[in-house]
Design an enzyme around this catalytic site. Structure first.
Site, PDB file in Angstrom:
ATOM      1  N   LYS A   5      44.871  48.503  47.145  1.00  0.00           N
ATOM      2  CA  LYS A   5      43.977  49.657  47.146  1.00  0.00           C
ATOM      3  C   LYS A   5      43.951  50.293  48.545  1.00  0.00           C
ATOM      4  O   LYS A   5      44.129  51.485  48.686  1.00  0.00           O
ATOM      5  CB  LYS A   5      42.576  49.200  46.712  1.00  0.00           C
ATOM      6  CG  LYS A   5      41.591  50.320  46.549  1.00  0.00           C
ATOM      7  CD  LYS A   5      40.308  49.830  45.894  1.00  0.00           C
ATOM      8  CE  LYS A   5      39.256  50.927  45.934  1.00  0.00           C
ATOM      9  NZ  LYS A   5      38.001  50.535  45.303  1.00  0.00           N
ATOM     10  N   LYS A  33      37.741  37.236  56.891  1.00  0.00           N
ATOM     11  CA  LYS A  33      38.885  38.071  57.285  1.00  0.00           C
ATOM     12  C   LYS A  33      38.798  38.393  58.775  1.00  0.00           C
ATOM     13  O   LYS A  33      39.788  38.323  59.500  1.00  0.00           O
ATOM     14  CB  LYS A  33      38.865  39.401  56.523  1.00  0.00           C
ATOM     15  CG  LYS A  33      39.285  39.333  55.077  1.00  0.00           C
ATOM     16  CD  LYS A  33      39.395  40.765  54.537  1.00  0.00           C
ATOM     17  CE  LYS A  33      39.429  40.806  53.031  1.00  0.00           C
ATOM     18  NZ  LYS A  33      39.350  42.140  52.474  1.00  0.00           N
ATOM     19  N   HIS A  36      41.883  16.636  28.367  1.00  0.00           N
ATOM     20  CA  HIS A  36      42.365  15.386  28.953  1.00  0.00           C
ATOM     21  C   HIS A  36      42.125  15.360  30.456  1.00  0.00           C
ATOM     22  O   HIS A  36      42.740  14.566  31.167  1.00  0.00           O
ATOM     23  CB  HIS A  36      43.849  15.209  28.627  1.00  0.00           C
ATOM     24  CG  HIS A  36      44.074  15.127  27.150  1.00  0.00           C
ATOM     25  ND1 HIS A  36      44.013  13.933  26.453  1.00  0.00           N
ATOM     26  CD2 HIS A  36      44.268  16.097  26.221  1.00  0.00           C
ATOM     27  CE1 HIS A  36      44.205  14.173  25.163  1.00  0.00           C
ATOM     28  NE2 HIS A  36      44.356  15.482  24.994  1.00  0.00           N
ATOM     29  N   GLU A  77      33.172  37.576  42.359  1.00  0.00           N
ATOM     30  CA  GLU A  77      33.145  38.587  43.422  1.00  0.00           C
ATOM     31  C   GLU A  77      32.082  39.641  43.101  1.00  0.00           C
ATOM     32  O   GLU A  77      31.514  40.252  43.997  1.00  0.00           O
ATOM     33  CB  GLU A  77      34.532  39.232  43.579  1.00  0.00           C
ATOM     34  CG  GLU A  77      34.747  39.880  44.941  1.00  0.00           C
ATOM     35  CD  GLU A  77      36.203  40.249  45.224  1.00  0.00           C
ATOM     36  OE1 GLU A  77      36.870  39.534  45.993  1.00  0.00           O
ATOM     37  OE2 GLU A  77      36.677  41.254  44.669  1.00  0.00           O
ATOM     38  N   GLU A 128      47.464  39.886  53.791  1.00  0.00           N
ATOM     39  CA  GLU A 128      48.413  39.084  53.008  1.00  0.00           C
ATOM     40  C   GLU A 128      49.469  39.975  52.358  1.00  0.00           C
ATOM     41  O   GLU A 128      50.673  39.687  52.409  1.00  0.00           O
ATOM     42  CB  GLU A 128      47.677  38.323  51.889  1.00  0.00           C
ATOM     43  CG  GLU A 128      46.699  37.267  52.359  1.00  0.00           C
ATOM     44  CD  GLU A 128      45.286  37.807  52.528  1.00  0.00           C
ATOM     45  OE1 GLU A 128      45.120  39.019  52.838  1.00  0.00           O
ATOM     46  OE2 GLU A 128      44.349  37.017  52.364  1.00  0.00           O
ATOM     47  N   GLY A 167      38.640  47.081  42.962  1.00  0.00           N
ATOM     48  CA  GLY A 167      39.860  46.267  42.914  1.00  0.00           C
ATOM     49  C   GLY A 167      39.891  45.353  41.700  1.00  0.00           C
ATOM     50  O   GLY A 167      40.886  45.275  40.977  1.00  0.00           O
ATOM     51  N   ARG A 168      38.778  44.666  41.441  1.00  0.00           N
ATOM     52  CA  ARG A 168      38.773  43.674  40.349  1.00  0.00           C
ATOM     53  C   ARG A 168      38.666  44.309  38.966  1.00  0.00           C
ATOM     54  O   ARG A 168      38.664  43.616  37.962  1.00  0.00           O
ATOM     55  CB  ARG A 168      37.673  42.636  40.574  1.00  0.00           C
ATOM     56  CG  ARG A 168      36.275  43.199  40.772  1.00  0.00           C
ATOM     57  CD  ARG A 168      35.322  42.113  41.266  1.00  0.00           C
ATOM     58  NE  ARG A 168      34.039  42.652  41.674  1.00  0.00           N
ATOM     59  CZ  ARG A 168      33.759  43.112  42.887  1.00  0.00           C
ATOM     60  NH1 ARG A 168      34.706  43.142  43.816  1.00  0.00           N
ATOM     61  NH2 ARG A 168      32.553  43.556  43.192  1.00  0.00           N
TER      62      ARG A 168
HETATM   63  O1  F6P Z   1      39.250  40.413  49.649  1.00  0.00           O
HETATM   64  C1  F6P Z   1      38.658  41.031  48.605  1.00  0.00           C
HETATM   65  C2  F6P Z   1      39.420  42.223  48.112  1.00  0.00           C
HETATM   66  O2  F6P Z   1      38.955  43.350  48.754  1.00  0.00           O
HETATM   67  C3  F6P Z   1      39.297  42.340  46.617  1.00  0.00           C
HETATM   68  O3  F6P Z   1      38.123  42.920  46.206  1.00  0.00           O
HETATM   69  C4  F6P Z   1      40.515  43.095  46.278  1.00  0.00           C
HETATM   70  O4  F6P Z   1      40.824  43.029  44.930  1.00  0.00           O
HETATM   71  C5  F6P Z   1      41.526  42.398  47.162  1.00  0.00           C
HETATM   72  O5  F6P Z   1      40.815  42.128  48.344  1.00  0.00           O
HETATM   73  C6  F6P Z   1      42.778  43.180  47.462  1.00  0.00           C
HETATM   74  O6  F6P Z   1      42.494  44.404  48.056  1.00  0.00           O
HETATM   75  P1  F6P Z   1      43.577  45.541  48.130  1.00  0.00           P
HETATM   76  O7  F6P Z   1      43.959  45.932  46.759  1.00  0.00           O
HETATM   77  O8  F6P Z   1      42.913  46.683  48.865  1.00  0.00           O
HETATM   78  O9  F6P Z   1      44.762  45.013  48.894  1.00  0.00           O
END
Ligand code: F6P
Length: 544
Positions: free
Chosen positions: A207, A510, A385, A354, A213, A268-269
């Site tokens: 987003k 972060k 199990h 979240e 990452e 995002g979610r």
């Molecule tokens: O770390 C939380 C978050 O902001 C989530 O809400 C989101 O889905 C994810 O990181 C990834 O964010 P982005 O799509 O901006 O890379």
């Protein structure tokens, strides 16, 4: 005391809990009321929702339904669907429902009807996915695309991963899909080992397009790609971006023509319904992606228009609150008896935790009640199990959701009936338990003398569960199931009076990681943190 816990509705539920719920026996309730299943089950298209195996009397739901009025749920729901700024801390509308709106109604954010740009983006996804799937999109060596790698994390990873896993039977068998999310290089390397640069399409989904990452993985993937490709001009044939942030996309080196857009009113979610679902459209085709949207829309209409006492997500939410706030259950488990839903629990972990893992209400006051539960689980029968022992006989109350399809996509003999017999037996066992009398009847005379053995074999039962049974895991049914859970999360957040749409809690970690990173670049002894963090950093430097 908060407005919620001080409300007449909350107090009435507390009293009901004290008076009748603690001694309530589900087994007895089923015996005395043959209509219990009919009374406490609902359906939406091909989905049956049985909530009769819950710790509820005829009085419980009417009392819980009072909370929807206390929270002004109707008004809050309309505020969401009509684009009001309900994510107040980030000054944003929350309109994932617009992404799957199948009606001709406009949806406004401020003065703008967003439906034209939603449809424009869907059309762009259709053209692109058909181009790639038909083999007409060629890589730098003139070959068609055979492998798709989605690089993203959280909401830019989990939805696509969950849905493509669930809808594998609808995929083109010669198209492979991979999801890389973890900044641990092992994740990317494991994928790079399986693919060829000239037949791979990388989707960089983020987003904000500066998530550490995702950008680390995307840069490493680009470097790997350029080691094989004839030159940087090949990037436009192999990298597309999905983002709200055009400048960051361009700075990364992706042609804006290869950018699929979504907007800051998509959390995002909740973004799998947007261009973030491109991995899904590529894997199972745009028609199936649109079926998924239609299924979600079915659930939106159900949620928005059905009376609350017949409203599946409202009832899911109220039952969750019943256990979370009155029985003090800490967790809620998701148990799909469908291996293709293996990622469903992981997906809902972000969706729920979240959203509702909050301690501050919408007025900035600390809440005096529990908010979101811990979501966990894995597919049956595997979980049986592993951890079901605790659910059956442990000291904790773990409300469960069981889910299963009546029809499998596959046809090996015996498997499906065995699977379904387990899916039916577990909630029955949880509800019924096993009495001392029943235990003793199963044991021989010698064993009957062993009181410890007898006591160990007794199951108290009375463990609550919901059961979803659907005809088949089609794209449409999956879309509905996901959206039902989304609305459950929304309803709970509305009743708890929290903002379910920000995620400030992930920020601190972060920021601290960013301050620690430069400290790892040399061998100097670090002393600026607490003694534990200093000790661990210095030990890491010695051991690395
Ligand atoms: O770390 C939380 C978050 O902001 C989530 O809400 C989101 O889905 C994810 O990181 C990834 O964010 P982005 O799509 O901006 O890379």
């Amino acid at each position: 005391m908060s407005k919620l816990t001080n409300s007449a509705e909350w107090k009435a539920i507390s009293q009901h809990y004290r008076n009748s719920a603690v001694n309530f026996s589900m087994k007895e309730a089923f015996k005395s009321d043959p209509e219990r299943f009919n009374k406490f089950s609902l359906s939406l298209n091909d989905i049956l929702f049985d909530y009769s195996k819950n710790l509820i009397t005829d009085e419980t739901l009417p009392l819980l339904l009072g909370l929807t009025q206390q929270a002004d749920l109707k008004k809050k729901t309309e505020a969401m669907f009509s684009g009001e700024i309900i994510n107040t801390t980030e000054s944003r509308a929350v309109l994932h429902t617009a992404l799957r709106n199948q009606s001709d109604e406009p949806v406004y954010v401020g003065d703008e009807d967003v439906m034209p740009k939603v449809r424009r983006e869907l059309e762009k996804m259709r053209k692109f996915s058909e181009f790639v799937r038909s083999g007409n999109w060629k890589g730098y060596s003139g070959k068609s695309i055979t492998d798709i790698v989605n690089i993203g994390i959280g909401g830019s990873d989990l939805g696509g991963k969950m849905v493509t896993t669930a809808l594998k039977p609808y995929a083109r068998p010669d198209l492979n899909i991979y999801f890389v999310s973890n900044v641990d290089q092992a994740d990317l390397i494991a994928t790079l080992e399986k693919i060829n640069p000239d037949t791979t399409l990388f989707i960089i989904a983020s987003k904000v397009f500066n998530t550490q990452e995702t950008m680390t993985n995307a840069n490493s993937a680009k470097r790997w790609f350029l080691q094989h490709a004839p030159g940087p001009s090949a990037i436009k044939k192999h990298f597309v971006a999905i983002s709200t942030h055009r400048t960051n996309v361009v700075n990364f080196g992706i042609d804006p023509y290869n950018m699929f857009e979504f907007w800051n009113w998509v959390g995002g979610r909740f973004s799998l319904w947007s261009a973030v679902g491109l991995s899904i459209a590529l894997y199972v085709g745009m028609d199936n992606f649109e079926e998924l949207l239609k299924g979600a829309y079915d659930a939106d209409v159900h949620f928005r228009t059905t009376e609350y006492d017949k409203n599946i997500p409202v009832i899911m939410a109220l039952l969750g609150i019943w256990y979370n706030n009155f029985f003090e259950a800490e967790t809620h488990t998701i148990l799909p008896y469908d291996n293709s839903l293996s990622q469903f629990g992981n997906y809902l972990q972000q969706g729920d935790m979240e959203s509702n893992g909050k301690t501050i209400d919408r007025n900035g006051q600390a809440v005096d009640y529990h908010t979101g539960p811990i979501i966990w689980g894995q597919p049956g029968t595997n979980g049986q199990h592993a951890f079901y022992q605790l659910i059956h006989q442990g000291t904790k109350l773990v409300p469960c959701d069981f889910l299963a399809p009546a029809q499998s996509h596959y046809d090996l003999p015996n498997h499906h009936d065995i699977l379904i017999s387990n899916y039916l037996a577990q909630p029955e066992a949880m509800m019924k338990g096993k009495t001392e009398e029943e235990v003793r009847a199963d044991l021989d005379a010698d064993q009957n003398k062993n009181d410890v053995l007898v006591a160990s074999k007794i199951f108290k039962g009375n463990k609550p569960s919901n059961t979803f049974l659907f005809r088949k895991l089609t794209p449409r049914t999956l879309g509905s199931l996901i959206a039902l859970y989304e609305h459950k999360i929304f309803v709970q957040g509305a009743i708890w009076n929290i903002n379910s749409f920000d995620q400030m809690g992930v920020e601190l970690g972060k920021v601290l990681a960013k301050s620690i990173l430069p400290e790892l670049s040399n061998d100097q002894i670090i002393s600026g943190h607490d003694s534990s963090t200093n000790g661990l950093i210095n030990a890491y430097k010695k051991l690395r």
